[in-house]
Design a protein around this motif. Structure first.
Motif, mmCIF file in Angstrom:
data_model
loop_
_atom_site.group_PDB
_atom_site.id
_atom_site.type_symbol
_atom_site.label_atom_id
_atom_site.label_comp_id
_atom_site.label_asym_id
_atom_site.label_seq_id
_atom_site.Cartn_x
_atom_site.Cartn_y
_atom_site.Cartn_z
ATOM 1 N N LEU A 101 0.802 -1.217 0.000
ATOM 2 C CA LEU A 101 0.000 0.000 0.000
ATOM 3 C C LEU A 101 0.840 1.273 0.000
ATOM 4 C CD1 LEU A 101 -2.871 1.236 0.294
ATOM 5 C CD2 LEU A 101 -2.551 1.088 2.755
ATOM 6 N N ASN A 102 1.895 1.324 0.823
ATOM 7 C CA ASN A 102 2.663 2.564 0.931
ATOM 8 C C ASN A 102 3.644 2.785 -0.217
ATOM 9 O OD1 ASN A 102 4.901 0.955 1.522
ATOM 10 N ND2 ASN A 102 5.091 1.657 3.628
ATOM 11 N N GLY A 103 3.892 1.762 -1.037
ATOM 12 C CA GLY A 103 4.766 1.918 -2.201
ATOM 13 C C GLY A 103 6.243 1.997 -1.883
ATOM 14 N N ILE A 104 6.619 1.751 -0.644
ATOM 15 C CA ILE A 104 8.023 1.820 -0.241
ATOM 16 C C ILE A 104 8.566 0.404 -0.140
ATOM 17 C CG2 ILE A 104 9.610 2.526 1.592
ATOM 18 C CD1 ILE A 104 7.510 4.677 2.355
ATOM 19 N N ASP A 105 9.707 0.157 -0.810
ATOM 20 C CA ASP A 105 10.333 -1.158 -0.760
ATOM 21 C C ASP A 105 11.038 -1.308 0.587
ATOM 22 O OD1 ASP A 105 11.643 -3.536 -1.077
ATOM 23 O OD2 ASP A 105 12.702 -2.971 -2.911
ATOM 24 N N GLU A 106 10.428 -2.133 1.437
ATOM 25 C CA GLU A 106 10.989 -2.380 2.760
ATOM 26 C C GLU A 106 11.628 -3.764 2.809
ATOM 27 O OE1 GLU A 106 7.964 0.138 5.499
ATOM 28 O OE2 GLU A 106 7.049 -1.262 4.087
ATOM 29 N N ARG A 107 12.050 -4.235 1.651
ATOM 30 C CA ARG A 107 12.712 -5.533 1.475
ATOM 31 C C ARG A 107 11.909 -6.686 2.087
ATOM 32 N NH1 ARG A 107 16.620 -5.390 -1.088
ATOM 33 N NH2 ARG A 107 18.800 -5.090 -1.066
ATOM 34 N N GLY A 108 10.588 -6.634 1.904
ATOM 35 C CA GLY A 108 9.699 -7.683 2.394
ATOM 36 C C GLY A 108 9.164 -7.438 3.787
ATOM 37 N N ALA A 109 9.637 -6.406 4.450
ATOM 38 C CA ALA A 109 9.159 -6.076 5.804
ATOM 39 C C ALA A 109 8.053 -5.033 5.697
ATOM 40 C CB ALA A 109 10.329 -5.557 6.642
ATOM 41 N N GLY A 110 7.696 -4.454 6.819
ATOM 42 C CA GLY A 110 6.687 -3.395 6.814
ATOM 43 C C GLY A 110 5.377 -3.866 6.224
ATOM 44 N N ASP A 111 4.821 -3.065 5.316
ATOM 45 C CA ASP A 111 3.538 -3.432 4.714
ATOM 46 C C ASP A 111 3.706 -4.191 3.403
ATOM 47 O OD1 ASP A 111 4.174 -1.377 2.886
ATOM 48 O OD2 ASP A 111 2.079 -0.831 2.675
ATOM 49 N N ASP A 112 4.948 -4.534 3.029
ATOM 50 C CA ASP A 112 5.178 -5.297 1.796
ATOM 51 C C ASP A 112 4.406 -6.615 1.842
ATOM 52 O OD1 ASP A 112 6.876 -3.251 1.202
ATOM 53 O OD2 ASP A 112 8.705 -4.434 1.233
#
Length: 174
Positions: A101-112
């Motif tokens: 949803l947030n469009g930020i690549d968190e390397r599979g973490a966060g909201d990915d």
């Protein structure tokens, strides 16, 4: 058994059926359609990458290479939020996920969005949220509506059966 006892048993049974149907088909706050769609696309993409690896003996360097080799006939899909899926080849394995949803690549973490085992946040996706007063009221009203509908169907069936029996009894006496 007396008709009132049967009717009471039917009411209890219909309420239980309605509750089970509600819990199975409409659990509020337990799923998000975009996450489900991402899971389906990720499964297809993982399968195509795995087939490429089996046929070529190595992992592809990109999803474009998988598409060019003919393993993705419809092209490379965008994730449910309109972004590209992230693919990273490692030595023997690969990472594949949506940035979410947030469009930020968190390397599979966060909201990915990665897989079914990951916990997705109530704040971001309304998944796994505790039941609030509104959801509880909606559940009670839905249960009341469903059991009332079952009562109505049973009442109409009972009236129809009795009417048919009276008609049949009337014909026999003539």
């Amino acid at each position: 058994m007396r008709p009132r006892i049967l009717w009471s048993m039917f009411g209890t049974f219909s309420s239980l059926v309605a509750l089970i149907v509600l819990l199975i088909f409409s659990p509020p706050g337990l799923s998000h359609p975009k996450i489900k769609w991402a899971f389906l696309q990720l499964e297809d993409l993982r399968g195509a990458v795995s087939l490429f690896k089996v046929d070529h003996g190595k992992l592809p360097t990109s999803l474009q290479q998988v598409h060019t080799a003919g393993y993705l006939l419809r092209g490379i899909p965008s994730d449910p939020w309109g972004r590209e899926y992230v693919y990273r080849a490692k030595i023997h394995d690969f990472d594949l996920y949506s940035v979410g949803l947030n469009g930020i690549d968190e390397r599979g973490a966060g909201d990915d969005v990665t897989d079914h085992d990951k916990r997705y946040s109530c704040i971001d996706y309304s998944v796994g949220c505790p039941y609030g007063a509104v959801e509880l009221l909606q559940g009670v009203l839905a249960l009341f509506f469903a059991s009332s509908l079952l009562y109505l169907v049973a009442l109409l069936a009972l009236i129809s059966i009795r009417w048919t029996q009276k008609r049949a009894a009337g014909r026999v006496q003539i």
